[in-house]
Design an enzyme around this catalytic site. Structure first.
Site, PDB file in Angstrom:
ATOM      1  N   GLY A   1       0.950  -1.507   0.202  1.00  0.00           N
ATOM      2  CA  GLY A   1      -0.341  -0.170  -0.050  1.00  0.00           C
ATOM      3  C   GLY A   1       0.497   1.176  -0.250  1.00  0.00           C
TER       4      GLY A   1
ATOM      5  CD  GLU B   1     -11.286  -0.785  26.493  1.00  0.00           C
ATOM      6  OE1 GLU B   1     -10.029   0.393  26.609  1.00  0.00           O
ATOM      7  OE2 GLU B   1     -11.299  -1.752  26.278  1.00  0.00           O
TER       8      GLU B   1
ATOM      9  CG  HIS C   1      -6.070  -0.629  28.791  1.00  0.00           C
ATOM     10  ND1 HIS C   1      -5.263  -0.955  28.902  1.00  0.00           N
ATOM     11  CD2 HIS C   1      -6.926  -1.603  28.060  1.00  0.00           C
ATOM     12  CE1 HIS C   1      -4.895  -2.324  28.230  1.00  0.00           C
ATOM     13  NE2 HIS C   1      -6.235  -2.187  28.180  1.00  0.00           N
TER      14      HIS C   1
END
Length: 697
Positions: free
Chosen positions: A252, A472, A475
């Protein structure tokens, strides 16, 4: 196209092979088929002389004779068909007062009607011209009529009707088998012919203006274009044109696009072929195609030949699995000889592209074959902005959009991914009914390309949502507390791609090296989700599988590759390569002892355990902030970095986000809840590389 071969004598035209162009339409076959069809139609419609005459009955014929309407200038014709008892008279009669005439025929039997016919024609059968029986009028005496006898032999029509259908079938079979032989000539009979396609300059619209983000690569290949346009400029100092250019880069990054730009800029013939086109089931076909490809190139020299994915035929010799004949090695040998052998001619330049340079044969990479290796790397922030600007010209963009913001928020994106970001933003704006693409659509498409589309319709229980929110939040808090981490972007518990929740980090600038303290902090952040589950619920889930995998990989590289272990020191353990090569890996052996392997495992576990302990210590100290962020995620589902900082510093958000809206379902009916299998919840934390977050837990 102008003749670009300076070595061709004057008056000699550029030779072209008959098969270079498109196959012309087979007009000859069409004409022959049309003639055959017309002959058959003519044979069926041919009726001898009676084909254009009107058939009348005997009384009407007698009446026409008595009235003088039958033409007496030409004798009547008594026609008898050969091989048939059918007989008929043919003549012409008047059908209108203006003198209009038409042909007629009447069936007769001359054996029984001969005398009667003679009397009628001679005028002695009861009537004169101009009168009729019983009308009391006297007619004028008409001229007697006569007839001639002819035999109708329709031999031609019989032959045509009998033979032409057979001939037509034979012609159809002939052209059918001829076409099959031509197809076989391009296949079974001509496997050795090259499949390289010659690109016309008029149809190739890609130039260097359409290529952005790879300035160094453009500069190197531009020298090649200049050499082709003005070779004397370089030959004055004794320079020679490169024989081959190998473009290396991740998928890419624009290797094929760069080759198309070279074709658009250089005013020389350009042939394009894929590496897999050389590989066939028959032995020796690949080598034959290589020779034929170079033969075509020499006839059009100077020219360019582009081989895409050359690793399909250029793999390292001697690493094949199993015995027997290796067709790829034969093809590679032919390619090596053609590029730099005894009978090598200048003017044919090979441009090849691959994303696996590690598997290519060393003989292919030496100077004299591929003289120049061009690395097409992932674009930096300036390159990403230039690529976005190129693709933004094709869509309607709002004036307030700053592509620099998107460029800074897309570290590690390739050119293809950036093009996909613009395309996804255009599709999203169209679905929303907007007249132009705004920054909101670009950010949403950026997240979709990298982490996947939001799955708001995924039915999660309240317990799983709460577990994901705390995961979450763990984190996010550690990422904000630690010093050597990337800035937090946003946190969401909306399922995206394979993950049930995502914590996204975005670096302030492109990074090409990582420090030891940064990696240690990333290990601590990756442990935050599992630690938060243990602190709040007293139990853990399998949602941290991606975190554990990422942390283990980083810790092992720190010990074995980067020399960041005090116990094992500055030594590389194992043969670490970017890609795996099956044959090479099977023959390789471990370069360290069992005792060293135990030390490596112990050191990796020590790094992970230290990170886990540090994460647990920090989250216990900030348990209040952990609860606040988790509850905010349960209420708003998505929080930005500013919201996280407000909750950690003030305990409340100064500018809370809008409440989430339910997803728009295409059907009005309620969908059945989807059961989430806990064993399938895996994912990857953004951690070191900024990939998707864990599959929330």
């Amino acid at each position: 196209m102008p003749d670009n071969n300076p070595n061709r004598p004057e008056g000699d035209e550029d030779p072209k092979k008959p098969g270079d162009g498109e196959q012309s339409f087979n007009w000859r076959g069409l004409i022959l088929m049309s003639i055959a069809v017309m002959l058959i139609v003519a044979a069926f419609t041919a009726k001898g002389d009676g084909g254009s005459f009107k058939t009348i009955q005997w009384p009407e014929f007698v009446k026409n004779v008595n009235e003088g309407k039958v033409d007496d200038e030409k004798p009547l014709r008594l026609v008898t068909k050969e091989g048939s008892a059918e007989e008929y008279l043919i003549g012409s009669r008047t059908v209108s007062p203006e003198g209009g005439a038409e042909g007629f025929k009447v069936l007769v039997n001359i054996d029984f009607q001969k005398e009667e016919l003679q009397e009628i024609l001679s005028g002695n059968a009861g009537g004169n011209a101009g009168g009729s029986e019983g009308d009391g009028k006297e007619g004028t005496q008409r001229k007697p009529l006569a007839y001639t006898v002819e035999v109708d032999s329709n031999m031609l029509s019989s032959v045509l009707l009998g033979l032409l259908p057979i001939l037509l079938i034979l012609l159809i079979l002939y052209f059918f088998f001829r076409q099959q032989m031509r197809m076989a000539g391009r296949g079974a009979m001509s496997f050795g012919k090259s499949k390289a396609k010659k690109m016309e300059i008029e149809t190739n619209k890609v130039t260097f203006k359409d290529v952005a983000g790879v300035s160094e690569a453009k500069e190197e290949v531009w020298e090649l274009v200049e050499f082709l346009k003005d070779p004397k400029k370089f030959q004055r100092l004794g320079g020679q044109i490169p024989k081959g250019v190998l473009m290396v880069g991740a998928p890419g990054t624009g290797k094929t696009l760069l080759a198309r730009a070279i074709a658009g800029e250089a005013d020389v013939p350009f042939f394009s072929i894929s590496g897999s086109d050389f590989v066939e089931m028959f032995v020796g076909v690949g080598a034959s195609r290589v020779r034929d490809m170079f033969e075509q190139g020499k006839k059009h020299a100077p020219c360019l030949i582009f081989i895409d994915e050359i690793d399909a035929v250029g793999r390292h010799r001697g690493h094949g699995l199993g015995g027997g004949h290796d067709e790829r090695e034969q093809t590679l040998n032919a390619l090596l000889v053609e590029m730099d052998g005894f009978d090598t001619q200048e003017g044919v330049i090979i441009i090849a592209a691959t994303n696996r340079p590690d598997v290519l044969d060393p003989a292919l990479l030496r100077p004299g074959r591929f003289d120049r290796q061009v690395t097409v790397a992932l674009p930096d922030v300036k390159g990403r902005k230039a690529i976005l600007e190129v693709h933004a010209k094709k869509v309607k963009m709002a004036e307030s959009v700053d592509l620099g913001v998107i460029a800074r928020g897309t570290p590690g994106y390739s050119g293809a991914e950036l093009a996909n970001v613009i395309n996804e933003a255009a599709l999203l704006a169209a679905r929303r009914g907007l007249k132009a693409i705004t920054l909101s659509e670009l950010e949403e498409s950026r997240d979709k390309v990298r982490w996947g589309k939001e799955r708001r319709s995924l039915a999660l229980s309240e317990k799983e949502k709460e577990n994901t929110a705390y995961h979450e939040a763990g984190h996010a808090i550690l990422n904000e507390l630690l010093e050597h981490t990337d800035p937090l972007h946003k946190v969401t518990i909306i399922p995206r791609g394979p993950a049930l929740g995502v914590t996204m980090f975005l670096p302030e600038e492109d990074k090409y090296t990582q420090r030891k303290f940064e990696m240690l902090d990333h290990l601590i952040v990756s442990m935050g989700g599992r630690v938060a589950e243990e602190i709040i619920f007293g139990d853990v889930t399998n949602g941290a599988g991606g975190d554990i995998k990422m942390a283990t990989d980083v810790a092992r590289k720190m010990v074995c590759q980067w020399g960041m272990s005090e116990e094992l020191g500055m030594i590389e353990y194992g043969d670490h390569q970017e890609h795996t090569f099956l044959a090479r890996d099977m023959t390789s052996s471990r370069s360290y002892s069992e005792d060293t392997a135990q030390k490596i495992d112990h050191e990796v576990k020590r790094l992970i355990d230290n990170a886990y302990s540090k994460a647990k210590e920090m989250l216990l100290e900030h348990k209040r902030e952990l609860d606040l962020i988790a509850k905010a995620l349960l209420e708003y589902e998505t929080l930005n970095a500013s919201h996280i900082r407000d909750l950690m510093s003030d305990g409340a958000m100064s500018d809370p986000p809008a409440s989430p809206l339910p997803p728009d379902l295409p059907d009005a009916e309620e969908e059945k809840p989807k059961v989430i299998d806990d064993d399938c919840r895996t994912g990857n934390d953004p951690g070191l590389w900024g990939d998707q977050a864990p599959a929330g837990a």
